[in-house]
Scaffold this motif. Structure first.
Motif, mmCIF file in Angstrom:
data_model
loop_
_atom_site.group_PDB
_atom_site.id
_atom_site.type_symbol
_atom_site.label_atom_id
_atom_site.label_comp_id
_atom_site.label_asym_id
_atom_site.label_seq_id
_atom_site.Cartn_x
_atom_site.Cartn_y
_atom_site.Cartn_z
ATOM 1 N N VAL A 84 -0.737 35.013 12.110
ATOM 2 C CA VAL A 84 0.960 33.163 12.450
ATOM 3 C C VAL A 84 0.034 32.704 12.969
ATOM 4 O O VAL A 84 -1.198 32.483 14.101
ATOM 5 C CB VAL A 84 1.484 34.346 13.929
ATOM 6 C CG1 VAL A 84 2.770 35.744 12.845
ATOM 7 C CG2 VAL A 84 0.540 35.068 14.334
ATOM 8 N N ALA A 85 0.537 31.155 13.279
ATOM 9 C CA ALA A 85 0.211 30.005 13.502
ATOM 10 C C ALA A 85 2.021 29.674 14.177
ATOM 11 O O ALA A 85 2.134 29.790 13.857
ATOM 12 C CB ALA A 85 -0.200 29.280 12.468
ATOM 13 N N ALA A 86 2.063 29.007 15.239
ATOM 14 C CA ALA A 86 2.302 27.450 16.380
ATOM 15 C C ALA A 86 2.575 26.496 16.130
ATOM 16 O O ALA A 86 1.019 25.885 16.379
ATOM 17 C CB ALA A 86 2.837 28.101 17.836
ATOM 18 N N VAL A 87 3.530 25.661 15.611
ATOM 19 C CA VAL A 87 2.973 23.977 15.426
ATOM 20 C C VAL A 87 4.259 23.399 15.985
ATOM 21 O O VAL A 87 4.788 23.233 15.782
ATOM 22 C CB VAL A 87 3.435 23.625 13.909
ATOM 23 C CG1 VAL A 87 2.867 22.159 13.729
ATOM 24 C CG2 VAL A 87 2.843 24.707 13.123
ATOM 25 N N PRO A 88 3.465 23.276 17.396
ATOM 26 C CA PRO A 88 4.640 22.485 18.853
ATOM 27 C C PRO A 88 3.945 21.036 18.688
ATOM 28 O O PRO A 88 3.071 20.886 18.109
ATOM 29 C CB PRO A 88 3.390 22.677 19.851
ATOM 30 C CG PRO A 88 2.785 23.932 19.723
ATOM 31 C CD PRO A 88 2.292 23.514 18.325
ATOM 32 N N GLY A 89 4.716 20.220 18.903
ATOM 33 C CA GLY A 89 4.756 18.472 18.816
ATOM 34 C C GLY A 89 5.722 18.355 19.228
ATOM 35 O O GLY A 89 7.185 18.338 18.879
ATOM 36 N N PRO A 90 5.563 16.701 19.587
ATOM 37 C CA PRO A 90 7.640 16.118 19.593
ATOM 38 C C PRO A 90 7.935 15.070 18.763
ATOM 39 O O PRO A 90 7.406 15.454 17.761
ATOM 40 C CB PRO A 90 6.634 15.091 20.851
ATOM 41 C CG PRO A 90 4.913 14.711 20.080
ATOM 42 C CD PRO A 90 4.690 16.123 19.697
ATOM 43 N N PHE A 91 9.041 14.915 18.494
ATOM 44 C CA PHE A 91 9.810 14.160 17.481
ATOM 45 C C PHE A 91 8.598 13.458 17.089
ATOM 46 O O PHE A 91 7.737 12.082 17.232
ATOM 47 C CB PHE A 91 11.105 13.687 18.590
ATOM 48 C CG PHE A 91 11.896 14.357 18.554
ATOM 49 C CD1 PHE A 91 12.792 16.029 18.065
ATOM 50 C CD2 PHE A 91 12.045 14.368 20.450
ATOM 51 C CE1 PHE A 91 13.273 16.697 18.834
ATOM 52 C CE2 PHE A 91 12.887 15.434 21.111
ATOM 53 C CZ PHE A 91 13.125 16.586 20.648
ATOM 54 N N GLY A 92 8.987 12.888 15.332
ATOM 55 C CA GLY A 92 8.128 12.394 14.709
ATOM 56 C C GLY A 92 6.602 12.600 14.455
ATOM 57 O O GLY A 92 5.837 11.446 13.954
ATOM 58 N N SER A 93 5.974 14.313 14.771
ATOM 59 C CA SER A 93 4.411 13.728 15.067
ATOM 60 C C SER A 93 4.106 14.418 13.771
ATOM 61 O O SER A 93 3.247 14.778 13.402
ATOM 62 C CB SER A 93 4.489 14.657 16.046
ATOM 63 O OG SER A 93 5.249 15.870 16.282
ATOM 64 N N GLY A 122 10.240 16.136 24.603
ATOM 65 C CA GLY A 122 9.762 15.065 25.936
ATOM 66 C C GLY A 122 8.086 16.112 24.996
ATOM 67 O O GLY A 122 7.424 14.959 25.891
ATOM 68 N N GLY A 123 7.866 16.370 24.637
ATOM 69 C CA GLY A 123 6.799 16.728 23.691
ATOM 70 C C GLY A 123 5.552 17.816 24.697
ATOM 71 O O GLY A 123 4.590 17.767 24.886
ATOM 72 N N ASP A 124 5.813 18.697 25.910
ATOM 73 C CA ASP A 124 5.435 18.753 27.165
ATOM 74 C C ASP A 124 5.806 20.609 26.859
ATOM 75 O O ASP A 124 6.600 21.646 26.706
ATOM 76 C CB ASP A 124 6.547 19.030 28.617
ATOM 77 C CG ASP A 124 5.967 19.250 29.596
ATOM 78 O OD1 ASP A 124 5.349 20.031 29.561
ATOM 79 O OD2 ASP A 124 7.247 20.015 29.827
ATOM 80 N N ILE A 125 4.335 20.686 26.250
ATOM 81 C CA ILE A 125 3.817 21.978 26.083
ATOM 82 C C ILE A 125 3.691 23.096 27.013
ATOM 83 O O ILE A 125 3.620 24.144 26.915
ATOM 84 C CB ILE A 125 2.568 22.568 24.754
ATOM 85 C CG1 ILE A 125 1.418 21.788 25.335
ATOM 86 C CG2 ILE A 125 2.963 21.415 23.204
ATOM 87 C CD1 ILE A 125 0.600 22.612 24.679
ATOM 88 N N SER A 126 4.612 22.636 28.414
ATOM 89 C CA SER A 126 4.046 23.219 29.198
ATOM 90 C C SER A 126 5.411 23.988 29.621
ATOM 91 O O SER A 126 6.106 25.141 30.498
ATOM 92 C CB SER A 126 3.390 22.640 30.608
ATOM 93 O OG SER A 126 4.467 21.825 30.911
ATOM 94 N N GLU A 127 6.481 23.594 28.678
ATOM 95 C CA GLU A 127 7.796 24.146 28.859
ATOM 96 C C GLU A 127 7.831 26.292 28.136
ATOM 97 O O GLU A 127 7.378 25.899 27.205
ATOM 98 C CB GLU A 127 8.748 23.786 27.994
ATOM 99 C CG GLU A 127 8.455 23.125 26.442
ATOM 100 C CD GLU A 127 9.229 24.143 25.545
ATOM 101 O OE1 GLU A 127 10.078 24.866 25.657
ATOM 102 O OE2 GLU A 127 8.246 24.891 24.896
ATOM 103 N N GLY A 155 -1.707 21.885 17.002
ATOM 104 C CA GLY A 155 -0.975 21.020 18.415
ATOM 105 C C GLY A 155 -1.052 19.838 17.673
ATOM 106 O O GLY A 155 -2.367 18.952 17.665
ATOM 107 N N LEU A 156 0.320 19.060 17.781
ATOM 108 C CA LEU A 156 0.183 17.999 17.406
ATOM 109 C C LEU A 156 0.467 16.143 18.142
ATOM 110 O O LEU A 156 0.530 17.202 18.926
ATOM 111 C CB LEU A 156 1.508 17.879 16.318
ATOM 112 C CG LEU A 156 1.440 18.541 14.759
ATOM 113 C CD1 LEU A 156 3.346 19.188 13.993
ATOM 114 C CD2 LEU A 156 0.703 17.589 13.502
ATOM 115 N N ASP A 157 -0.079 14.974 17.762
ATOM 116 C CA ASP A 157 0.078 14.708 18.973
ATOM 117 C C ASP A 157 0.382 13.477 18.120
ATOM 118 O O ASP A 157 0.013 12.754 17.097
ATOM 119 C CB ASP A 157 -1.298 14.493 18.508
ATOM 120 C CG ASP A 157 -2.074 13.359 19.931
ATOM 121 O OD1 ASP A 157 -0.725 12.349 20.487
ATOM 122 O OD2 ASP A 157 -3.037 13.657 20.809
#
Length: 588
Positions: free
Chosen positions: A226-235, A393-398, A413-415
């Motif tokens: 399993v993988a997670a791809v978190p990232g803000p809009f447009g990343s 807002g791309g805040d992965i502490s949520e 982690g997308l940047d």
């Protein structure tokens, strides 16, 4: 059949009284329009129902009818190439019935009832069968052969078996069981909230090869991982999922657009049929199931779409296939949970999400895995889950990102800063990680190259040191660095620009085999190791930085697979010659 009446309507939540005989998670039909819903809470004879369709215009006193079965999906021939909504209603069939706009209360079967499939039996009369045994096959598309399996709960002897063209409802076999004869069709139903059973789970020791260098080399995902791809809009979350859908070593792709923008889902629907599957040369849709649940569709259906998708994926896993499931995005799913929880007046947890957010996410991700399926054959199948997370807002502490990270073992982690620099895939190598690397060390070192993991570690160290040196450069300038440190910075730049940067639109660079990835690693590290040696023997730094061969190392990513060995030897030889020349007296 339990019948009641509507007492209260609050958006997608309907409360009905007189439902004492109904059960939790029963499917219900609400009002005379027969809107589809599911019971999610019981209080005495009152049932709280989440309705998967628009509830405007409903009022108290209208009838509610329990179907006395849990929410289930239909599994059988016809799944591949289909486009479903969140509760497995085929969107193309609905369009024929109600036009371009989805009408309420439309009842359309999930699998086409009029289509005939050529059933080829693989058992004969008198054979003993148990759950999971294959009784026949159907060539569903050019690339997918569907195996028709004995449903869970049926054990006995084959009394009758047919061959030829049948619909999914026609009886193709009769099994003599202890409870009497049981007729089998090519279709079976399975409740979406219950994982499909298997014999045993296997450890994640093989990678799911994706052809994306930053993934395969630095942050690999295991088959069944399993993988997670978190990232803000447009990343670039959606772009990465498209790349993985196209290139990952999976036989079947299940793509869930959960609460996505309508235009993004339209892109998927338009692009997937046109994308050529590199393995077969056919359209990618020939091995894909799409679940389209856009953000303007009723919010409760988002919650169901994730379970619908993973149940279909488990069905193909049980046939012995490697399945990749893309969920885009679980944040929208969590928002649907939050909305329903608020309407039920439950005690809110962090940021208003329900207290059970973490356990629901875990239930979903835990259904991934590399397993031995039911049946005497003991087929091995794998279900890998890649979930995109869209933190505000791309805040992965949520809460959604944090709850996901506690469960998954791979974090890409997308940047957005990398994306703005046109560096794709925009996966940040300093914040991302994969906890599968140690499990897969032996596989990489034996199947690809014995120094694979060691080379990976060297490259990671160079990138880490570059980040530290950049802090010094920002404060006191490049001149403060020693020649050795500046060489480190150059080698790290080469890793970033020549190795990690990958062009998904270039016909050669879009996919890199493991052999080629290893060669690219070797060239970049050979440049660094030879330059450090030459520097120690007095070679000028600028000469080493300006070596013409560096251009060839950078262009090695565009070398085709059939020319790899010749080109590698040529560049390697040139590298040794140029580094030696930098030490020559005529060069000083």
């Amino acid at each position: 059949m339990s019948r009641g009446v509507i007492k209260k309507v609050a958006g997608p939540l309907v409360i009905a009284s007189g439902m004492r005989d109904a059960n939790m998670f029963d499917v219900v039909r609400v009002s005379n329009q027969r809107l589809i819903g599911e019971i999610i809470e019981m209080h005495g004879d009152e049932a709280s129902i989440q309705v998967y369709e628009e509830t405007s215009g409903l009022g108290p006193g209208e009838p509610v009818e329990s179907m006395e079965v849990p929410m289930a999906v239909e599994l059988g021939p016809g799944l591949i190439t289909s486009i479903y909504d969140g509760i497995q209603r085929p969107l193309d069939d609905i369009m024929k019935v109600s036009g371009n706009n989805l009408k309420r209360g439309v009842e359309v079967p999930s699998l086409k009832r009029d289509l005939k499939w050529n059933f080829v039996p693989t058992v004969k009369v008198g054979d003993e069968v148990e759950p999971g045994d294959v009784i026949g096959t159907v060539q569903e598309t050019i690339v997918v052969e569907q195996k028709i399996m004995v449903p869970v709960g049926t054990t006995g002897k084959i009394k009758e078996i047919k061959a030829g063209e049948f619909t999914v409802e026609d009886v193709v076999a009769v099994v003599e069981t202890a409870q009497g004869d049981k007729e089998l069709t090519m279709m079976q139903k399975w409740p979406v909230r219950r994982g499909r059973p298997y014999q045993k789970k296997l450890p994640p020791e093989m990678p799911l090869v994706t052809g994306q260098r930053v993934v395969d080399t630095f942050f690999p995902i295991a088959k069944g991982g399993v993988a997670a791809v978190p990232g803000p809009f447009g990343s670039g979350k959606t772009v990465i999922q498209h790349q993985l859908a196209k290139w990952a070593e999976a036989d079947i792709v299940v793509y869930i657009g959960c609460g996505e923008r309508g235009n993004e889902m339209t892109d998927v629907l338009n692009e997937f049929p046109e994308l050529k599957d590199p393995k077969t040369g056919q359209s990618l849709m020939e091995r894909t199931v799409l679940i389209a649940n856009t953000s303007d569709m009723p919010v409760a259906a988002r919650e169901a779409s994730i379970y619908t998708g993973i149940t279909i994926a488990e069905y193909f896993r049980d046939m012995g296939y490697s399945v990749a499931l893309m969920a885009d995005s679980t944040s929208r799913w969590a928002e649907a949970l939050r909305e329903m929880s608020g309407r039920l007046e439950e005690m809110p947890g962090e940021e208003g999400y329900p207290a059970y957010l973490g356990s629901r996410l875990a239930q979903f991700y835990e259904r991934a895995g590399h397993v031995v399926s039911l049946g005497k054959e003991g087929r091995e199948g794998a279900l890998s889950v890649i979930g995109a997370v869209s933190p505000p807002g791309g805040d992965i502490s949520e809460p959604v990102s944090q709850a996901t990270l506690r469960i998954v073992k791979v974090f890409w982690g997308l940047d957005s800063a990398l994306a703005y620099k046109r560096h794709f895939p925009a996966i940040n190598w300093l914040t991302s990680y994969s906890l599968y690397v140690d499990n897969m060390r032996d596989w990489f070192n034996t199947q690809v190259a014995e120094d694979w993991v060691e080379n990976r570690q060297k490259m990671m160290s160079l990138l880490q040191e570059e980040a530290e040196l950049e802090e010094i450069v920002k404060m006191v300038g490049m001149d403060a660095l020693s020649a050795g440190d500046r060489l480190k910075m150059e080698a790290a730049r080469s890793i970033r620009e020549d190795f990690l940067h990958q062009n998904s639109f270039h016909e050669v660079d879009t996919y890199t085999s493991l052999k080629k990835q290893h060669m690219m690693m070797n060239l970049v590290l050979a440049y660094y190791d030879l330059s450090v040696e030459a520097l120690g023997q007095g070679a000028p730094l600028q000469k080493l930085v300006d070596l013409p061969v560096r251009e060839q190392i950078g262009r090695f990513k565009y070398v085709t697979e059939d020319n790899l060995d010749v080109e590698y030897d040529k560049v390697n030889k040139e590298l040794h010659v140029e580094v030696s020349n930098s030490l020559g007296k005529e060069e000083f």
